[in-house]
Design a protein around this motif. Structure first.
Motif, PDB file in Angstrom:
ATOM      1  N   LEU A 175      26.147   8.182  -7.136  1.00 51.72           N
ATOM      2  CA  LEU A 175      25.738   7.224  -6.103  1.00 51.72           C
ATOM      3  C   LEU A 175      26.846   6.224  -5.792  1.00 51.72           C
ATOM      4  O   LEU A 175      27.086   5.888  -4.625  1.00 51.72           O
ATOM      5  N   LEU A 176      27.545   5.751  -6.843  1.00 49.88           N
ATOM      6  CA  LEU A 176      28.680   4.848  -6.607  1.00 49.88           C
ATOM      7  C   LEU A 176      29.731   5.523  -5.735  1.00 49.88           C
ATOM      8  O   LEU A 176      30.283   4.912  -4.811  1.00 49.88           O
ATOM      9  N   THR A 177      29.992   6.780  -6.028  1.00 53.07           N
ATOM     10  CA  THR A 177      31.012   7.514  -5.271  1.00 53.07           C
ATOM     11  C   THR A 177      30.596   7.671  -3.815  1.00 53.07           C
ATOM     12  O   THR A 177      31.401   7.460  -2.898  1.00 53.07           O
ATOM     13  N   GLU A 178      29.353   8.045  -3.586  1.00 49.92           N
ATOM     14  CA  GLU A 178      28.883   8.251  -2.221  1.00 49.92           C
ATOM     15  C   GLU A 178      28.871   6.951  -1.427  1.00 49.92           C
ATOM     16  O   GLU A 178      29.144   6.937  -0.222  1.00 49.92           O
ATOM     17  N   LEU A 179      28.589   5.841  -2.107  1.00 52.16           N
ATOM     18  CA  LEU A 179      28.564   4.536  -1.435  1.00 52.16           C
ATOM     19  C   LEU A 179      29.957   3.935  -1.285  1.00 52.16           C
ATOM     20  O   LEU A 179      30.107   2.854  -0.706  1.00 52.16           O
ATOM     21  N   LEU A 229      20.392   3.617  -6.659  1.00 55.52           N
ATOM     22  CA  LEU A 229      21.401   3.061  -7.564  1.00 55.52           C
ATOM     23  C   LEU A 229      20.799   1.949  -8.430  1.00 55.52           C
ATOM     24  O   LEU A 229      21.056   1.882  -9.644  1.00 55.52           O
ATOM     25  N   ALA A 230      19.980   1.103  -7.822  1.00 56.45           N
ATOM     26  CA  ALA A 230      19.349   0.017  -8.571  1.00 56.45           C
ATOM     27  C   ALA A 230      18.403   0.570  -9.635  1.00 56.45           C
ATOM     28  O   ALA A 230      18.348   0.078 -10.767  1.00 56.45           O
ATOM     29  N   ARG A 231      17.659   1.631  -9.292  1.00 56.48           N
ATOM     30  CA  ARG A 231      16.733   2.229 -10.259  1.00 56.48           C
ATOM     31  C   ARG A 231      17.491   2.866 -11.420  1.00 56.48           C
ATOM     32  O   ARG A 231      17.079   2.735 -12.575  1.00 56.48           O
ATOM     33  N   LEU A 260      23.633  13.778  -1.172  1.00 52.16           N
ATOM     34  CA  LEU A 260      23.747  12.325  -0.981  1.00 52.16           C
ATOM     35  C   LEU A 260      24.337  11.967   0.372  1.00 52.16           C
ATOM     36  O   LEU A 260      24.038  10.896   0.915  1.00 52.16           O
ATOM     37  N   ALA A 261      25.157  12.842   0.931  1.00 48.22           N
ATOM     38  CA  ALA A 261      25.752  12.560   2.244  1.00 48.22           C
ATOM     39  C   ALA A 261      24.691  12.476   3.338  1.00 48.22           C
ATOM     40  O   ALA A 261      24.939  11.902   4.409  1.00 48.22           O
ATOM     41  N   ARG A 262      23.511  13.045   3.103  1.00 46.83           N
ATOM     42  CA  ARG A 262      22.447  13.054   4.110  1.00 46.83           C
ATOM     43  C   ARG A 262      21.403  11.960   3.869  1.00 46.83           C
ATOM     44  O   ARG A 262      20.380  11.929   4.544  1.00 46.83           O
ATOM     45  N   VAL A 263      21.652  11.098   2.868  1.00 47.89           N
ATOM     46  CA  VAL A 263      20.711  10.022   2.534  1.00 47.89           C
ATOM     47  C   VAL A 263      21.266   8.708   3.074  1.00 47.89           C
ATOM     48  O   VAL A 263      22.474   8.457   3.014  1.00 47.89           O
ATOM     49  N   SER A 264      20.402   7.866   3.604  1.00 46.40           N
ATOM     50  CA  SER A 264      20.861   6.596   4.166  1.00 46.40           C
ATOM     51  C   SER A 264      21.411   5.685   3.080  1.00 46.40           C
ATOM     52  O   SER A 264      21.034   5.786   1.903  1.00 46.40           O
ATOM     53  N   ASP A 265      22.311   4.771   3.464  1.00 43.33           N
ATOM     54  CA  ASP A 265      22.881   3.823   2.506  1.00 43.33           C
ATOM     55  C   ASP A 265      21.793   2.962   1.872  1.00 43.33           C
ATOM     56  O   ASP A 265      21.876   2.598   0.694  1.00 43.33           O
ATOM     57  N   ARG A 266      20.775   2.641   2.644  1.00 42.95           N
ATOM     58  CA  ARG A 266      19.670   1.831   2.096  1.00 42.95           C
ATOM     59  C   ARG A 266      18.975   2.566   0.961  1.00 42.95           C
ATOM     60  O   ARG A 266      18.709   1.985  -0.102  1.00 42.95           O
ATOM     61  N   ASP A 267      18.673   3.839   1.174  1.00 44.59           N
ATOM     62  CA  ASP A 267      17.995   4.618   0.129  1.00 44.59           C
ATOM     63  C   ASP A 267      18.925   4.881  -1.052  1.00 44.59           C
ATOM     64  O   ASP A 267      18.485   4.910  -2.207  1.00 44.59           O
ATOM     65  N   ARG A 274      19.290  23.717   3.470  1.00 40.86           N
ATOM     66  CA  ARG A 274      20.501  23.721   4.311  1.00 40.86           C
ATOM     67  C   ARG A 274      20.186  24.234   5.716  1.00 40.86           C
ATOM     68  O   ARG A 274      20.754  23.758   6.708  1.00 40.86           O
ATOM     69  N   ASP A 275      19.306  25.229   5.792  1.00 38.23           N
ATOM     70  CA  ASP A 275      19.011  25.848   7.085  1.00 38.23           C
ATOM     71  C   ASP A 275      18.149  24.957   7.980  1.00 38.23           C
ATOM     72  O   ASP A 275      18.081  25.180   9.196  1.00 38.23           O
ATOM     73  N   ALA A 276      17.478  23.982   7.402  1.00 42.78           N
ATOM     74  CA  ALA A 276      16.641  23.070   8.203  1.00 42.78           C
ATOM     75  C   ALA A 276      16.861  21.638   7.732  1.00 42.78           C
ATOM     76  O   ALA A 276      15.950  20.979   7.231  1.00 42.78           O
ATOM     77  N   PRO A 277      18.090  21.109   7.891  1.00 41.60           N
ATOM     78  CA  PRO A 277      18.407  19.778   7.357  1.00 41.60           C
ATOM     79  C   PRO A 277      17.603  18.661   8.002  1.00 41.60           C
ATOM     80  O   PRO A 277      17.338  17.641   7.363  1.00 41.60           O
ATOM     81  N   GLU A 278      17.206  18.839   9.256  1.00 38.79           N
ATOM     82  CA  GLU A 278      16.468  17.779   9.943  1.00 38.79           C
ATOM     83  C   GLU A 278      15.051  17.621   9.400  1.00 38.79           C
ATOM     84  O   GLU A 278      14.442  16.554   9.542  1.00 38.79           O
ATOM     85  N   ARG A 279      14.530  18.665   8.787  1.00 41.45           N
ATOM     86  CA  ARG A 279      13.173  18.627   8.257  1.00 41.45           C
ATOM     87  C   ARG A 279      13.147  18.221   6.777  1.00 41.45           C
ATOM     88  O   ARG A 279      12.147  17.715   6.267  1.00 41.45           O
ATOM     89  N   THR A 280      14.253  18.443   6.088  1.00 39.73           N
ATOM     90  CA  THR A 280      14.320  18.221   4.644  1.00 39.73           C
ATOM     91  C   THR A 280      14.228  16.744   4.296  1.00 39.73           C
ATOM     92  O   THR A 280      14.815  15.899   4.972  1.00 39.73           O
ATOM     93  N   CYS A 281      13.511  16.442   3.205  1.00 42.67           N
ATOM     94  CA  CYS A 281      13.439  15.066   2.691  1.00 42.67           C
ATOM     95  C   CYS A 281      14.558  14.901   1.664  1.00 42.67           C
ATOM     96  O   CYS A 281      14.349  15.053   0.454  1.00 42.67           O
ATOM     97  N   TRP A 282      15.738  14.587   2.157  1.00 40.96           N
ATOM     98  CA  TRP A 282      16.913  14.516   1.286  1.00 40.96           C
ATOM     99  C   TRP A 282      16.810  13.385   0.269  1.00 40.96           C
ATOM    100  O   TRP A 282      17.338  13.490  -0.839  1.00 40.96           O
ATOM    101  N   TYR A 283      16.108  12.323   0.619  1.00 43.09           N
ATOM    102  CA  TYR A 283      15.942  11.217  -0.320  1.00 43.09           C
ATOM    103  C   TYR A 283      15.163  11.673  -1.554  1.00 43.09           C
ATOM    104  O   TYR A 283      15.509  11.323  -2.690  1.00 43.09           O
TER     105      TYR A 283
END
Length: 459
Positions: free
Chosen positions: A327-331, A271-273, A259-266, A238-247
């Motif tokens: 994932l469905l909810t976030e998308l 979701l597919a997996r 999930l709010a910090r992950v791109s729709d593509r990822d 949380r303290d370094a969100p720009e550095r974190t690998c949220w995916y």
């Protein structure tokens, strides 16, 4: 005097990554995280430093015996190395293969097919009475120089290899289900993604170790996964969100905050997996159901039930389903649930545990009654029976279950951090203080539900 070199950051990161497919105690993973930050020269904030010190206090490095009686790895299937070596000796088209080939189903199948061509056998020909070639058939296939005995030996080997391949694939699916049920997709994270950020890697590894902990024999709730050490490690993200690998974090911890910090593509890739995982896990459940359906209204084990496979698959199903819902909810695709909303799957409960629940004033969990009313998961996924959200909500209402809080129609709520507690030394779910004694008790069959050898000899 030999000077021992300190492990590098890269070495420690690889050790942490390796723990994602092992069952290391959370204390030992916390120790690895301490070592990683020390090797990197990281100055930790007081909260994280204190939490890690508490978690690593009883690591194997710090206890006098430095030993745990519990296996530190998920059971690995026995590969087909022996069969491949025999095939290399009998068939000219099969070369000597490395040991790793015995765990590769695609390679084993290719060997069976290639070797079968040498004796005029097609893949899947198992019937010794109808599929074996007689003298005329062998001559027509250009096998006149091979004796009947040598031909039969090769035919039987390939038949056994096909049976071995089927068992190997099934056992690999079970092992994957065990890791998925407890640790989500942590075991599938490639090292390059895992090592993108050290703090992300530390959180994923520790949370996975907590998830991999064994169940305790109890009539109450199991120990919660998310504890104060995980909370301290997550606070660094949380303290370094720009550095974190949220995916990468989303592979194991699919909260709305992550999930709010992950791109729709990822998110769509994940979701597919998870959708593929649902189908594969439903297949495992269906296999058990076809052999002998469990007592659906009680989910208490009966003689002949394959409770081990069912429980592994059920836990994997529920984990996959929880990630799928999140994932469905976030998308913003919750409308899919209006058409397809497969239910949760309860684990089978041993009869003595069920009795213990009743003796303590408890009973069947209300989720069991909801499960019993809904179509079976594999039927829903194949479109054979309808199970929209409205049907799940109606079943929940009849049995006094909140469909949202109970995660029947919504993602699981984010967990509150619990206090860290030392990992117990377990023998068939029963805590034993001394790991050396635990090893003796386990080898003697104590707490296993089976009569041990000493007791039998006394009679």
């Amino acid at each position: 005097m030999i000077r021992m070199l300190s492990p590098t950051v890269g070495d420690l990161l690889r050790d942490l990554h390796a723990s994602l497919t092992l069952r290391k105690r959370p204390e030992d993973v916390a120790q690895l995280i301490q070592d990683l930050h020390a090797a990197q020269g990281t100055v930790l904030d007081p909260a994280t430093e204190a939490a890690l010190a508490k978690g690593a206090e009883h690591s194997l490095r710090h206890v006098w015996h430095g030993y745990t009686s519990m296996a530190e790895e998920f059971t690995r299937p026995i590969g087909a190395q022996r069969q491949l070596a025999r095939a290399a000796a009998l068939f000219t088209s099969v070369p000597e293969l490395p040991q790793s080939a015995g765990e590769d189903p695609a390679l084993i199948e290719a060997v069976i097919r290639r070797a079968g061509e040498e004796i005029g056998r097609s893949y899947g020909q198992h019937n010794t009475g109808q599929d074996r070639l007689d003298r005329t058939g062998r001559a027509a296939a250009g096998l006149g120089e091979i004796s009947k005995r040598q031909y039969n030996k090769r035919f039987r080997l390939l038949r056994r290899m096909e049976a071995k391949l089927a068992r190997l694939v099934h056992e690999q699916h079970l092992r994957e289900a065990a890791m998925t049920g407890k640790g989500a997709f942590a075991h599938a994270l490639p090292f390059e993604l895992f090592a993108t950020d050290i703090d992300s890697a530390a959180f994923i590894a520790y949370l996975t170790a907590r998830g991999y902990m064994r169940s305790v024999f109890t009539n109450g709730r199991q120990r919660q996964v998310y504890d104060e050490v995980a909370e301290a490690l997550f606070q660094r993200l949380r303290d370094a969100p720009e550095r974190t690998c949220w995916y990468a974090v989303a592979h194991t911890y699919p909260t709305a905050e992550v999930l709010a910090r992950v791109s729709d593509r990822d998110l769509t890739r994940l979701l597919a997996r998870w959708n593929r995982c649902l189908h594969q896990t439903a297949g495992l459940l269906e296999e058990v159901w076809e052999r002998q359906p469990p007592a659906r209204h009680t989910m208490i084990v009966r003689r002949g039930d394959d409770s081990s496979t069912w429980n592994l698959a059920a836990q994997a199903w529920n984990t996959a389903r929880a990630h799928w819902l999140a994932l469905l909810t976030e998308l913003g695709q919750e409308e899919i649930l209006d058409r397809v909303c497969p239910g949760k799957v309860p684990r089978l409960m041993a009869g003595d545990v069920a009795y213990w629940h009743r003796a303590g004033g408890g009973g069947l969990h209300p989720d069991t009654a909801v499960w019993a009313e809904l179509p079976l998961p594999w039927e829903v996924l194949r479109g054979e029976r309808a199970c929209p959200r409205s049907r799940v909500e109606a079943a929940c209402a009849r049995h006094g279950v909140d469909p949202v809080a109970g995660a029947w129609t919504a993602p699981r709520p984010a967990a509150e951090a619990v206090s860290f507690r030392r990992t117990p030394e377990l023998v068939h779910g029963v805590a034993v203080a001394d790991p050396l004694m635990a090893g003796v008790l386990r080898s003697a069959g104590v707490f296993s539900g089976k009569r041990n050898r000493a007791a039998q000899e006394e009679q």
